[in-house]
Design a protein around this motif. Structure first.
Motif, PDB file in Angstrom:
ATOM      1  N   PHE A 186       0.824  -1.209   0.000  1.00 48.38           N
ATOM      2  CA  PHE A 186       0.000   0.000   0.000  1.00 48.38           C
ATOM      3  C   PHE A 186       0.862   1.265   0.000  1.00 48.38           C
ATOM      4  N   ARG A 187       1.959   1.231   0.720  1.00 48.27           N
ATOM      5  CA  ARG A 187       2.856   2.387   0.715  1.00 48.27           C
ATOM      6  C   ARG A 187       3.428   2.603  -0.690  1.00 48.27           C
ATOM      7  N   PHE A 188       3.740   1.510  -1.371  1.00 48.27           N
ATOM      8  CA  PHE A 188       4.235   1.610  -2.739  1.00 48.27           C
ATOM      9  C   PHE A 188       3.186   2.222  -3.660  1.00 48.27           C
ATOM     10  N   LEU A 189       1.934   1.759  -3.550  1.00 47.93           N
ATOM     11  CA  LEU A 189       0.861   2.299  -4.394  1.00 47.93           C
ATOM     12  C   LEU A 189       0.610   3.773  -4.081  1.00 47.93           C
ATOM     13  N   ALA A 190       0.610   4.121  -2.782  1.00 44.55           N
ATOM     14  CA  ALA A 190       0.388   5.519  -2.403  1.00 44.55           C
ATOM     15  C   ALA A 190       1.511   6.403  -2.933  1.00 44.55           C
ATOM     16  N   ARG A 191       2.749   5.915  -2.867  1.00 40.47           N
ATOM     17  CA  ARG A 191       3.874   6.691  -3.402  1.00 40.47           C
ATOM     18  C   ARG A 191       3.793   6.808  -4.920  1.00 40.47           C
ATOM     19  N   THR A 192       3.269   5.773  -5.572  1.00 41.48           N
ATOM     20  CA  THR A 192       3.097   5.846  -7.027  1.00 41.48           C
ATOM     21  C   THR A 192       2.240   7.045  -7.391  1.00 41.48           C
ATOM     22  N   LEU A 263      -3.180   8.044 -14.053  1.00 39.83           N
ATOM     23  CA  LEU A 263      -2.803   7.068 -15.073  1.00 39.83           C
ATOM     24  C   LEU A 263      -1.775   6.080 -14.549  1.00 39.83           C
ATOM     25  N   ASN A 264      -0.758   6.566 -13.843  1.00 35.76           N
ATOM     26  CA  ASN A 264       0.299   5.684 -13.344  1.00 35.76           C
ATOM     27  C   ASN A 264      -0.215   4.708 -12.296  1.00 35.76           C
ATOM     28  N   LEU A 265      -1.189   5.141 -11.510  1.00 42.43           N
ATOM     29  CA  LEU A 265      -1.750   4.224 -10.514  1.00 42.43           C
ATOM     30  C   LEU A 265      -2.443   3.053 -11.203  1.00 42.43           C
ATOM     31  N   VAL A 266      -3.226   3.335 -12.246  1.00 44.19           N
ATOM     32  CA  VAL A 266      -3.877   2.251 -12.996  1.00 44.19           C
ATOM     33  C   VAL A 266      -2.837   1.376 -13.691  1.00 44.19           C
TER      34      VAL A 266
END
Length: 426
Positions: A186-192, A263-266
């Motif tokens: 989740f930290r990785f996704l939030a940072r993305t 876009l990058n999150l998707v």
């Protein structure tokens, strides 16, 4: 149930955009979802993502950005690599407004003045356990998540600038960092999201522009935690604007600040993590099982139709991934996950077949102990033993051919040739 209302609302250079209704709000009008895919309305062996805006009626920026996102992807398909990657490799769903009644009333709650982000079943406290007591918008989201196997999602809010991740609450209702099993992911996704944003990661209030929900302020009955626990869906709560009601002239700037983040999150669903399918050895058919990661107390389900799974994980680490299904022997493999995604397909052996194999081997071992000096020619001299040996040879040969066929099918079904591939079988 998700209802396909419009089979074809727009056609953009070879792909479809469809409108769907996932249910009705308090006043009986549909909640509309935009579905963007090269095969809308169909289930595919690829990850699904959903964006939800306007959960709170007085936070309307998200609904505007999601409409702009849908338009941008449609306009730039076959022109922009990121737009093409999303359309062809992700099943994207966009609900611009979960709370249109609250928006029209310019207030936080829905038509019944209920805060929809406090209306979901809670893991710590007995809230909203009665299905009939939940708001229709809440029930629509819950049914939607049960119908569609979402890998990840995000809801867009206003009033701050930060990417928020689970858990949202604590067992004792106090405020402190309370991580969920997939905290690193989740930290990785939030940072993305944060690092792709114009200035979110520069926040002086939130380090890196991200926060654990319970560390910021605990809430209960939230949609984020419910998605992760009951839907296996990795959801972020994105606060995308300090001003809840900015001037219309500011929307183009806010859109540009958030566009690459959205876009990058998707795209992260395709670019990283471990992906694959699970098959049975006996029939070579898709096997909807579970995927576990050693040291992480959270399972991910494979889809019912294609048995594809999409396990999001933080890159730069070694993981032991296990696939299992009732009646089959679990299989595990170790994977080093770099910045690129890895494909790991699993072929599971039925426990019944393993049991039969052990019995045959046991008989063979006993015979060898008793008759260690009997020559192979004598074995063929015994009619029954010769038949048994011939049948055993045929079974082994057929298993060999079946494995080759399954592996051949897997190689044809790989979605991305750039992924490192692993097949785990007998």
């Amino acid at each position: 149930m998700v209802v396909l209302i419009c089979a074809l609302s727009s056609l953009f250079e070879g792909f479809l955009e469809c409108a769907l209704s996932i249910g009705k709000r308090v006043n009986g009008f549909p909640l509309w979802v935009i579905e963007i895919s090269d095969r809308p309305g169909e289930e595919e062996a690829e990850p699904a993502f959903k964006y939800i805006g306007n959960v709170h009626g007085d936070e309307p920026v998200g609904r505007e950005l999601l409409l702009l996102l849908a338009n941008w992807i449609c306009d730039n398909y076959k022109k922009d690599p990121l737009a093409q990657l999303v359309v062809e490799n992700v099943h994207l769903h966009i609900l611009p407004t979960m709370n249109p009644d609250g928006f029209s009333l310019r207030r936080r709650g829905n038509a019944n003045n209920v805060d929809l982000n406090r209306d979901f079943p809670d893991q710590f406290f007995s809230l909203n356990e009665d299905v009939d007591s939940r708001q229709p918008e809440t029930r629509a989201i819950m049914n939607w998540v049960r119908d569609i196997h979402f890998t990840a999602s995000a809801s867009l809010h206003g009033g701050a600038l930060v990417a928020n991740y689970p858990w949202d609450g604590t067992e004792d209702k106090r405020r402190y960092y309370y991580p969920c099993p997939d905290d690193e992911t989740f930290r990785f996704l939030a940072r993305t999201y944060s690092q792709s944003h114009h200035n979110m990661s520069l926040s002086k209030e939130f380090e890196e522009g991200i926060t654990n929900g319970a560390s910021w302020y605990p809430i209960y009955g939230g949609m984020q935690d419910w998605n992760y626990i009951h839907g296996g869906c990795f959801e972020l709560t994105l606060e995308i604007s300090d001003d809840k009601w900015p001037r219309a002239s500011e929307l183009p700037t806010i859109w540009e600040y958030n566009r690459m983040s959205m876009l990058n999150l998707v795209a992260s669903l395709v670019k990283t993590g471990v992906h694959g399918r699970i098959f049975s050895l006996d029939q070579g058919r898709p096997l909807p099982g579970l995927v576990l990661v050693k040291g992480v107390n959270h399972t991910v389900k494979a889809s019912r139709v294609f048995a594809d799974y999409h396990r999001l994980l933080a890159p730069g680490q070694k993981y032991e991934v296990t696939a299992l299904a009732p009646g089959y022997k679990p299989k595990a493999t170790s994977i080093w996950l770099s910045e690129e995604a890895v494909t790991a397909d699993f072929i599971l052996t039925p426990e019944e077949a393993i049991s039969r194999g052990y019995q045959l081997r046991s008989i063979c071992e006993c015979g060898c102990k008793r008759n260690g000096r009997i020559l192979l020619s004598n074995l063929f001299g015994d009619t029954n033993a010769g038949i048994t040996f011939a049948l055993l040879f045929v079974v082994v040969f057929l298993c060999f051919l079946l494995q080759r066929r399954v592996r051949s099918n897997l190689s044809k079904q790989r979605q991305s040739s750039s992924r490192r591939s692993v097949t785990v079988s007998v």
